[in-house]
Structure formats: C-alpha cells, structure tokens
Design an enzyme around this catalytic site. Structure first.
Site, mmCIF file in Angstrom:
data_model
loop_
_atom_site.group_PDB
_atom_site.id
_atom_site.type_symbol
_atom_site.label_atom_id
_atom_site.label_comp_id
_atom_site.label_asym_id
_atom_site.label_seq_id
_atom_site.Cartn_x
_atom_site.Cartn_y
_atom_site.Cartn_z
ATOM 1 N N TYR A 1 22.005 66.430 39.593
ATOM 2 C CA TYR A 1 22.999 67.606 40.000
ATOM 3 C C TYR A 1 23.099 67.755 41.542
ATOM 4 O O TYR A 1 24.129 68.014 42.105
ATOM 5 C CB TYR A 1 22.259 68.999 39.473
ATOM 6 C CG TYR A 1 22.825 69.193 38.185
ATOM 7 C CD1 TYR A 1 23.973 69.802 37.809
ATOM 8 C CD2 TYR A 1 22.151 68.904 36.959
ATOM 9 C CE1 TYR A 1 24.556 70.124 36.705
ATOM 10 C CE2 TYR A 1 22.685 69.219 35.771
ATOM 11 C CZ TYR A 1 23.851 69.888 35.808
ATOM 12 O OH TYR A 1 24.175 69.850 34.140
ATOM 13 N N HIS B 1 30.786 78.589 33.537
ATOM 14 C CA HIS B 1 29.773 77.520 33.434
ATOM 15 C C HIS B 1 28.868 77.676 34.665
ATOM 16 O O HIS B 1 28.230 76.789 34.936
ATOM 17 C CB HIS B 1 30.166 76.385 33.048
ATOM 18 C CG HIS B 1 31.008 75.873 31.753
ATOM 19 N ND1 HIS B 1 31.591 75.132 31.329
ATOM 20 C CD2 HIS B 1 30.932 76.983 30.638
ATOM 21 C CE1 HIS B 1 31.972 75.270 30.168
ATOM 22 N NE2 HIS B 1 31.595 76.497 29.635
HETATM 23 P P1 OAD Z 1 36.903 67.384 29.780
HETATM 24 O O1 OAD Z 1 36.446 66.061 30.652
HETATM 25 O O2 OAD Z 1 36.487 67.623 28.337
HETATM 26 O O3 OAD Z 1 38.393 67.374 29.659
HETATM 27 C C1 OAD Z 1 39.320 67.389 30.679
HETATM 28 C C2 OAD Z 1 40.712 67.526 30.332
HETATM 29 O O4 OAD Z 1 41.533 67.080 31.438
HETATM 30 C C3 OAD Z 1 41.224 66.329 29.245
HETATM 31 O O5 OAD Z 1 41.964 66.768 28.464
HETATM 32 C C4 OAD Z 1 42.304 65.242 30.093
HETATM 33 O O6 OAD Z 1 43.111 64.586 29.534
HETATM 34 C C5 OAD Z 1 42.727 66.376 31.064
HETATM 35 N N1 OAD Z 1 42.987 65.897 32.385
HETATM 36 C C6 OAD Z 1 42.202 64.815 33.216
HETATM 37 N N2 OAD Z 1 43.168 64.605 34.342
HETATM 38 C C7 OAD Z 1 43.944 65.457 34.505
HETATM 39 C C8 OAD Z 1 44.967 65.964 35.582
HETATM 40 N N3 OAD Z 1 45.139 65.314 36.716
HETATM 41 N N4 OAD Z 1 45.767 66.877 35.133
HETATM 42 C C9 OAD Z 1 45.867 67.544 34.079
HETATM 43 N N5 OAD Z 1 44.945 67.081 33.117
HETATM 44 C C10 OAD Z 1 44.033 66.245 33.176
HETATM 45 O O7 OAD Z 1 36.480 68.530 30.623
HETATM 46 P P2 OAD Z 1 36.607 70.153 30.375
HETATM 47 O O8 OAD Z 1 37.577 70.550 29.272
HETATM 48 O O9 OAD Z 1 36.473 71.130 31.606
HETATM 49 O O10 OAD Z 1 30.582 71.983 30.325
HETATM 50 O O11 OAD Z 1 34.982 70.525 29.627
HETATM 51 C C11 OAD Z 1 34.547 71.413 29.213
HETATM 52 C C12 OAD Z 1 33.032 71.553 29.324
HETATM 53 O O12 OAD Z 1 32.477 70.319 28.693
HETATM 54 C C13 OAD Z 1 32.608 71.343 31.066
HETATM 55 O O13 OAD Z 1 32.642 72.609 31.735
HETATM 56 C C14 OAD Z 1 31.332 70.724 30.903
HETATM 57 C C15 OAD Z 1 31.512 69.868 29.689
HETATM 58 O O14 OAD Z 1 30.302 69.364 29.018
HETATM 59 C C16 OAD Z 1 29.055 71.829 30.607
HETATM 60 O O15 OAD Z 1 28.578 70.954 31.281
HETATM 61 C C17 OAD Z 1 28.163 73.059 30.055
#
Ligand code: OAD
Length: 251
Positions: A69, A125
C-alpha cells in the site's frame, strides 16, 4: 466514438435534475494509476488480492501489506488528475450552478477526483491518503507517517493500516447511506471506468434503473451492464467526458 451518442449523452445530462456518477479505476488509468482487472497491466493480474487486500493478509504479513500500500500510495502521489477527473469536476460545478443535484461515488482510493476539484466525493472503498491505528482507530495522514521501516506502528503502539475497505470488510455506513440516498433520488446515472463486478457499487446502476433513472456507461470495454444501459459510450473516459460536458453546458 459516434457523434450521435455524444449528442444524446449531452442532452441527457443537460435535462437531468439529479445526477449520480459512479467511477472506477478506469477513470484514473489515463493518469497512470493501474486498474485491477486489465488482463496484462491490472493489479490483480500481477498480485493475489487475497494476499494483499484482506484483514487476514494484514494479520498474517503486515510488512508485505504495508509495503504494497505504501508503494501504491507513492505511485498515486506522482500521478495527476486527467481530463476525465477535470470534466467530472466541471460537470458538478455546472449542474450545481443551475440548481441541480450531483453526487460523485467513487471506488477509487487515490484522491484524484478531489485534486481535480470535485467536492463531497463519496469514497466507497475508503482512501489511501490516510491510515488508521488498529488499536485506537485514530486516523493519520500518509504524509505524517514515517515509512523507514515496515510495518508501521502508531504512537499508541497499534499497527497502522490503510484507511481502505478490504475484501470481506463492510463499507463505511456513512458512505453507503450517502450513496443510497443519492441513487434513490437520481434521474440520471453514469457509470464510468468500472468493470461493474464489485458490490455494492455494481448494484447501484440497477437500483437507479428500477426507479426510472436514465443510465449511461462510459467504458473502454464492454462490461456486464453494457447491454442494460440506455446509452453505452465505448472509449476512453479522458476523451469522452470532456466532450460530453462541453456539449451539454458550453455549446
Ligand atoms: P477494474 O480494474 O475492475 O475495471 C476498470 C474498468 O475500466 C474496466 O472495465 C476497463 O475496461 C475500464 N477502463 C480502463 N481504462 C479506461 C479508460 N481510460 N477509460 C474508460 N474505461 C477504462 O476496476 P474497478 O471497477 O474500479 O476494490 O474495480 C472495482 C474494485 O475492485 C476496486 O475498487 C477494488 C478492486 O478489487 C477493492 O480493492 C476492495
């Protein structure tokens, strides 16, 4: 990106009275913050969340979790808000100036929305910018912590942990209340840069739909909610959001 999609999104934004935006790691990707589920560059492609992002992992190996972290914090602190963050701050300012309601719910812990000027951000989160003592619960800003050795202890002798929500932990009740209140009264819901797989955040779009709100997704790739939204804009958040805001409020 089709112009007609952008025009439709701008119209939806301009006529909405209460807007909720949910963001995920994709919003910070163009700032250089890694996402989680990218098959090559994602954090969960390189590291096992069960070894780094659970209370059990911290209890087993506080040094490893603290190092990880701290490394993530160092990375975030060298990143700057990108045009997606700036556009969302401008969106809030325009909507609130016109008497509308706006809520930004984020799953990100990097603080980039606030650095771009967004206010009242609901950090579902938690945040990496403060740590808390496992003995007293007292919060300490990252900048005041001495990371010369790992793990780190507070003055009270308890281990310091990041003020984030780990897998298996409850979200802060204030954050959940604020999110549910906003979602329960919105007429437009935007899901931006999230894979929409982690609950409860992933369920908010369905809740918004169930009360009749319009829904827009902005994402580089398709997600489980793509087929269900009223409008899906596929592409980079840092390119789409500024154009959407500009067309909605400045043309
Ligand atoms: P993810 O990594 O699961 O998803 C990121 C999303 O952003 C994906 O659908 C990509 O396709 C999209 N993406 C990437 N670059 C992009 C861009 N430039 N513009 C638009 N879209 C883009 O991340 P989260 O959905 O945030 O939790 O994940 C949710 C949670 O899972 C996080 O907060 C974390 C993780 O485990 C914990 O750690 C508790």
């Amino acid at each position: 990106m089709h112009d007609s999609g952008l025009l439709r999104a701008a119209d939806m934004l301009r006529s909405a009275r209460s807007v909720v935006v949910l963001t995920g790691a994709g919003v910070s990707a163009e700032s250089g913050v890694p996402t989680f589920r990218d098959p090559e560059e994602g954090l969960w492609a390189k590291y096992d969340p069960m070894e780094l992002a659970t209370i059990g992992a911290f209890e087993r190996d506080p040094e490893l979790v603290t190092r990880w972290y701290h490394w993530r914090f160092e990375r975030c602190s060298h990143c700057r808000p990108n045009p997606a963050h700036t556009a969302l701050a401008l969106m809030q300012q325009r909507i609130e100036t016109h008497g509308g309601a706006f809520a930004l719910l984020t799953q990100n812990i990097d603080g980039l929305h606030q650095r771009a000027g967004s206010t009242g951000v609901v950090e579902l989160h938690g945040t990496i910018l403060t740590w808390r003592c496992t003995k007293t619960g007292r919060h300490t800003p990252m900048a005041d912590i001495d990371f010369t050795s790992y793990p780190v202890r507070s003055e009270a002798g308890g281990l310091l942990r990041p003020n984030v929500v780990w897998f298996g932990e409850m979200l802060a009740p204030e954050a959940v209340d604020a999110a549910e209140r906003a979602v329960g009264s919105c007429d437009l819901f935007l899901s931006v840069g999230t894979s929409a797989v982690v609950y409860p955040a992933a369920g908010y779009i369905e809740q918004a739909r169930s009360i009749g709100a319009s829904t827009i997704e902005v994402n580089r790739d398709p997600t489980p909610v793509t087929a269900a939204v009223d409008l899906s804009l596929q592409g980079l958040a840092g390119e789409i959001l500024p154009q959407m805001v500009q067309r909605a409020f400045e043309s």
